[in-house]
Design a protein around this motif. Structure first.
Motif, PDB file in Angstrom:
ATOM      1  N   PHE A 165       0.564 -26.560   0.182  1.00 23.56           N
ATOM      2  CA  PHE A 165       0.643 -25.211  -0.357  1.00 23.56           C
ATOM      3  C   PHE A 165       1.958 -25.068  -1.110  1.00 23.56           C
ATOM      4  O   PHE A 165       3.030 -25.298  -0.542  1.00 23.56           O
ATOM      5  CB  PHE A 165       0.565 -24.191   0.783  1.00 23.56           C
ATOM      6  N   ILE A 166       1.883 -24.711  -2.384  1.00 24.11           N
ATOM      7  CA  ILE A 166       3.091 -24.425  -3.151  1.00 24.11           C
ATOM      8  C   ILE A 166       3.456 -22.975  -2.877  1.00 24.11           C
ATOM      9  O   ILE A 166       2.726 -22.050  -3.247  1.00 24.11           O
ATOM     10  CB  ILE A 166       2.909 -24.697  -4.651  1.00 24.11           C
ATOM     11  N   ASP A 167       4.550 -22.804  -2.190  1.00 20.64           N
ATOM     12  CA  ASP A 167       4.988 -21.488  -1.740  1.00 20.64           C
ATOM     13  C   ASP A 167       5.932 -20.890  -2.773  1.00 20.64           C
ATOM     14  O   ASP A 167       7.096 -21.276  -2.868  1.00 20.64           O
ATOM     15  CB  ASP A 167       5.681 -21.632  -0.381  1.00 20.64           C
ATOM     16  N   TRP A 168       5.422 -19.944  -3.529  1.00 19.30           N
ATOM     17  CA  TRP A 168       6.233 -19.279  -4.552  1.00 19.30           C
ATOM     18  C   TRP A 168       6.957 -18.061  -3.977  1.00 19.30           C
ATOM     19  O   TRP A 168       7.533 -17.273  -4.717  1.00 19.30           O
ATOM     20  CB  TRP A 168       5.359 -18.845  -5.735  1.00 19.30           C
ATOM     21  N   GLY A 169       6.901 -17.892  -2.636  1.00 23.63           N
ATOM     22  CA  GLY A 169       7.623 -16.801  -1.996  1.00 23.63           C
ATOM     23  C   GLY A 169       6.871 -15.484  -1.952  1.00 23.63           C
ATOM     24  O   GLY A 169       7.466 -14.455  -1.639  1.00 23.63           O
ATOM     25  N   ARG A 170       5.578 -15.517  -2.236  1.00 26.73           N
ATOM     26  CA  ARG A 170       4.803 -14.277  -2.153  1.00 26.73           C
ATOM     27  C   ARG A 170       4.783 -13.768  -0.716  1.00 26.73           C
ATOM     28  O   ARG A 170       4.796 -14.557   0.225  1.00 26.73           O
ATOM     29  CB  ARG A 170       3.359 -14.512  -2.646  1.00 26.73           C
ATOM     30  N   LYS A 171       4.719 -12.475  -0.546  1.00 28.07           N
ATOM     31  CA  LYS A 171       4.747 -11.839   0.777  1.00 28.07           C
ATOM     32  C   LYS A 171       3.383 -11.290   1.172  1.00 28.07           C
ATOM     33  O   LYS A 171       3.290 -10.457   2.059  1.00 28.07           O
ATOM     34  CB  LYS A 171       5.771 -10.708   0.798  1.00 28.07           C
ATOM     35  N   ASP A 172       2.309 -11.725   0.537  1.00 27.67           N
ATOM     36  CA  ASP A 172       0.987 -11.179   0.833  1.00 27.67           C
ATOM     37  C   ASP A 172       0.275 -11.979   1.925  1.00 27.67           C
ATOM     38  O   ASP A 172       0.747 -13.027   2.367  1.00 27.67           O
ATOM     39  CB  ASP A 172       0.133 -11.103  -0.440  1.00 27.67           C
ATOM     40  N   LEU A 173      -0.855 -11.467   2.376  1.00 26.79           N
ATOM     41  CA  LEU A 173      -1.616 -12.085   3.456  1.00 26.79           C
ATOM     42  C   LEU A 173      -2.125 -13.469   3.054  1.00 26.79           C
ATOM     43  O   LEU A 173      -2.120 -14.401   3.870  1.00 26.79           O
ATOM     44  CB  LEU A 173      -2.785 -11.179   3.865  1.00 26.79           C
ATOM     45  N   ASP A 174      -2.545 -13.627   1.806  1.00 28.91           N
ATOM     46  CA  ASP A 174      -3.015 -14.920   1.303  1.00 28.91           C
ATOM     47  C   ASP A 174      -1.950 -15.996   1.522  1.00 28.91           C
ATOM     48  O   ASP A 174      -2.224 -17.076   2.050  1.00 28.91           O
ATOM     49  CB  ASP A 174      -3.363 -14.779  -0.187  1.00 28.91           C
ATOM     50  N   ILE A 196       4.049 -27.657   3.212  1.00 28.46           N
ATOM     51  CA  ILE A 196       4.455 -26.556   2.342  1.00 28.46           C
ATOM     52  C   ILE A 196       5.548 -27.080   1.420  1.00 28.46           C
ATOM     53  O   ILE A 196       6.495 -27.730   1.874  1.00 28.46           O
ATOM     54  CB  ILE A 196       4.984 -25.364   3.160  1.00 28.46           C
ATOM     55  N   ALA A 197       5.411 -26.797   0.132  1.00 30.74           N
ATOM     56  CA  ALA A 197       6.393 -27.237  -0.864  1.00 30.74           C
ATOM     57  C   ALA A 197       6.865 -26.033  -1.661  1.00 30.74           C
ATOM     58  O   ALA A 197       6.138 -25.048  -1.803  1.00 30.74           O
ATOM     59  CB  ALA A 197       5.773 -28.275  -1.798  1.00 30.74           C
ATOM     60  N   GLY A 198       8.057 -26.137  -2.223  1.00 33.40           N
ATOM     61  CA  GLY A 198       8.611 -25.070  -3.047  1.00 33.40           C
ATOM     62  C   GLY A 198       8.298 -25.211  -4.522  1.00 33.40           C
ATOM     63  O   GLY A 198       8.608 -24.321  -5.301  1.00 33.40           O
ATOM     64  N   SER A 199       7.688 -26.350  -4.905  1.00 38.30           N
ATOM     65  CA  SER A 199       7.349 -26.575  -6.311  1.00 38.30           C
ATOM     66  C   SER A 199       6.310 -27.688  -6.400  1.00 38.30           C
ATOM     67  O   SER A 199       6.075 -28.419  -5.430  1.00 38.30           O
ATOM     68  CB  SER A 199       8.591 -26.994  -7.107  1.00 38.30           C
ATOM     69  N   LEU A 200       5.736 -27.828  -7.565  1.00 41.93           N
ATOM     70  CA  LEU A 200       4.789 -28.916  -7.810  1.00 41.93           C
ATOM     71  C   LEU A 200       5.469 -30.265  -7.616  1.00 41.93           C
ATOM     72  O   LEU A 200       4.921 -31.168  -6.981  1.00 41.93           O
ATOM     73  CB  LEU A 200       4.225 -28.809  -9.233  1.00 41.93           C
ATOM     74  N   PHE A 201       6.680 -30.389  -8.111  1.00 38.83           N
ATOM     75  CA  PHE A 201       7.377 -31.671  -8.016  1.00 38.83           C
ATOM     76  C   PHE A 201       7.713 -32.018  -6.569  1.00 38.83           C
ATOM     77  O   PHE A 201       7.619 -33.174  -6.163  1.00 38.83           O
ATOM     78  CB  PHE A 201       8.622 -31.674  -8.895  1.00 38.83           C
ATOM     79  N   GLU A 202       8.089 -31.020  -5.782  1.00 36.13           N
ATOM     80  CA  GLU A 202       8.347 -31.262  -4.372  1.00 36.13           C
ATOM     81  C   GLU A 202       7.067 -31.702  -3.661  1.00 36.13           C
ATOM     82  O   GLU A 202       7.091 -32.594  -2.811  1.00 36.13           O
ATOM     83  CB  GLU A 202       8.909 -30.001  -3.718  1.00 36.13           C
ATOM     84  N   ALA A 203       5.938 -31.105  -4.026  1.00 37.44           N
ATOM     85  CA  ALA A 203       4.652 -31.493  -3.440  1.00 37.44           C
ATOM     86  C   ALA A 203       4.338 -32.957  -3.747  1.00 37.44           C
ATOM     87  O   ALA A 203       3.918 -33.717  -2.865  1.00 37.44           O
ATOM     88  CB  ALA A 203       3.537 -30.582  -3.963  1.00 37.44           C
ATOM     89  N   ILE A 204       4.551 -33.364  -4.977  1.00 32.95           N
ATOM     90  CA  ILE A 204       4.283 -34.753  -5.365  1.00 32.95           C
ATOM     91  C   ILE A 204       5.231 -35.699  -4.635  1.00 32.95           C
ATOM     92  O   ILE A 204       4.819 -36.765  -4.171  1.00 32.95           O
ATOM     93  CB  ILE A 204       4.364 -34.904  -6.902  1.00 32.95           C
ATOM     94  N   GLU A 205       6.490 -35.300  -4.497  1.00 36.74           N
ATOM     95  CA  GLU A 205       7.440 -36.132  -3.740  1.00 36.74           C
ATOM     96  C   GLU A 205       6.985 -36.312  -2.298  1.00 36.74           C
ATOM     97  O   GLU A 205       7.160 -37.374  -1.710  1.00 36.74           O
ATOM     98  CB  GLU A 205       8.844 -35.517  -3.779  1.00 36.74           C
ATOM     99  N   MET A 206       6.396 -35.271  -1.705  1.00 38.32           N
ATOM    100  CA  MET A 206       5.886 -35.377  -0.323  1.00 38.32           C
ATOM    101  C   MET A 206       4.791 -36.431  -0.227  1.00 38.32           C
ATOM    102  O   MET A 206       4.705 -37.152   0.755  1.00 38.32           O
ATOM    103  CB  MET A 206       5.332 -34.031   0.139  1.00 38.32           C
ATOM    104  N   ILE A 207       3.961 -36.511  -1.241  1.00 37.25           N
ATOM    105  CA  ILE A 207       2.889 -37.506  -1.260  1.00 37.25           C
ATOM    106  C   ILE A 207       3.462 -38.899  -1.425  1.00 37.25           C
ATOM    107  O   ILE A 207       3.054 -39.850  -0.747  1.00 37.25           O
ATOM    108  CB  ILE A 207       1.881 -37.201  -2.388  1.00 37.25           C
ATOM    109  N   LEU A 208       4.433 -39.043  -2.303  1.00 40.34           N
ATOM    110  CA  LEU A 208       4.990 -40.357  -2.619  1.00 40.34           C
ATOM    111  C   LEU A 208       5.996 -40.869  -1.588  1.00 40.34           C
ATOM    112  O   LEU A 208       6.166 -42.081  -1.455  1.00 40.34           O
ATOM    113  CB  LEU A 208       5.658 -40.315  -4.003  1.00 40.34           C
TER     114      LEU A 208
END
Length: 179
Positions: free
Chosen positions: A142-151, A162-174
């Motif tokens: 999940f790319i967490d853009w800091g939204r405060k909603d239920l979703d 949970i990642a803070g960006s697309l690039f962080e998400a890819i780094e988690m995979i690699l």
């Protein structure tokens, strides 16, 4: 069997502009080509999985969506993605066979490309993305853009990572592959 990374399109690969028709507004994050190349070199097949309900709502045509996707792929500069899977169903339709969070698009990709979904990842910024990946048997980021909603709250609870960006998400995979 192959491993895959599935990407949501809007607010994951590109900035979300509701019912995007104007290809001039497509912004590809700087550095994305390097990250996509690294995933491909690591042996992952890459896919885009996107709900485009604007078609069902009469705000877009399939041609509009295809044009935006073509320009997105051109801006990346190379063909990184095996295929783009789209659902044109709207959220209020009685039966939603392929719309995320249903995993139908993932299952179709798995059959067409001989994918091992348990060794695959789904990256997205919405609960529908997290649920689609989970329902299909993938690990989810999940790319967490800091939204405060239920979703976003539920997405944080259900995602594998949970990642803070697309690039962080890819780094988690690699990261496990680089050890």
């Amino acid at each position: 069997m192959h491993r895959a990374v599935f990407f949501d399109r809007d607010d994951t690969l590109i900035k979300n502009i509701p019912y995007l028709k104007n290809e001039e507004l497509i912004e590809v994050p700087p550095g994305i080509r390097e990250y996509m190349s690294r995933l491909k070199k690591a042996g992952f097949l890459l896919f885009i999985v996107s709900n485009q309900s604007g078609v069902a709502r009469g705000l877009l045509t399939p041609t509009d969506v295809a044009k935006v996707n073509r320009i997105l792929l051109e801006k990346l500069g190379r063909t990184f993605f095996e295929k783009i899977y789209l659902s044109f169903e709207g959220p209020s339709q009685e039966i939603n066979w392929d719309r995320k969070p249903q995993p139908t698009m993932l299952w179709t990709a798995a059959q067409e490309y001989n994918l091992d979904l348990k060794k695959s990842f789904f990256i997205g910024d919405r609960l529908a993305d997290v649920l689609c990946g989970r329902n299909g048997g993938c690990k989810t980021i999940f790319i967490d853009w800091g939204r405060k909603d239920l979703d976003a709250f539920i997405s944080r609870k259900l995602a594998t990572f949970i990642a803070g960006s697309l690039f962080e998400a890819i780094e988690m995979i690699l990261a496990p592959l680089n050890r």
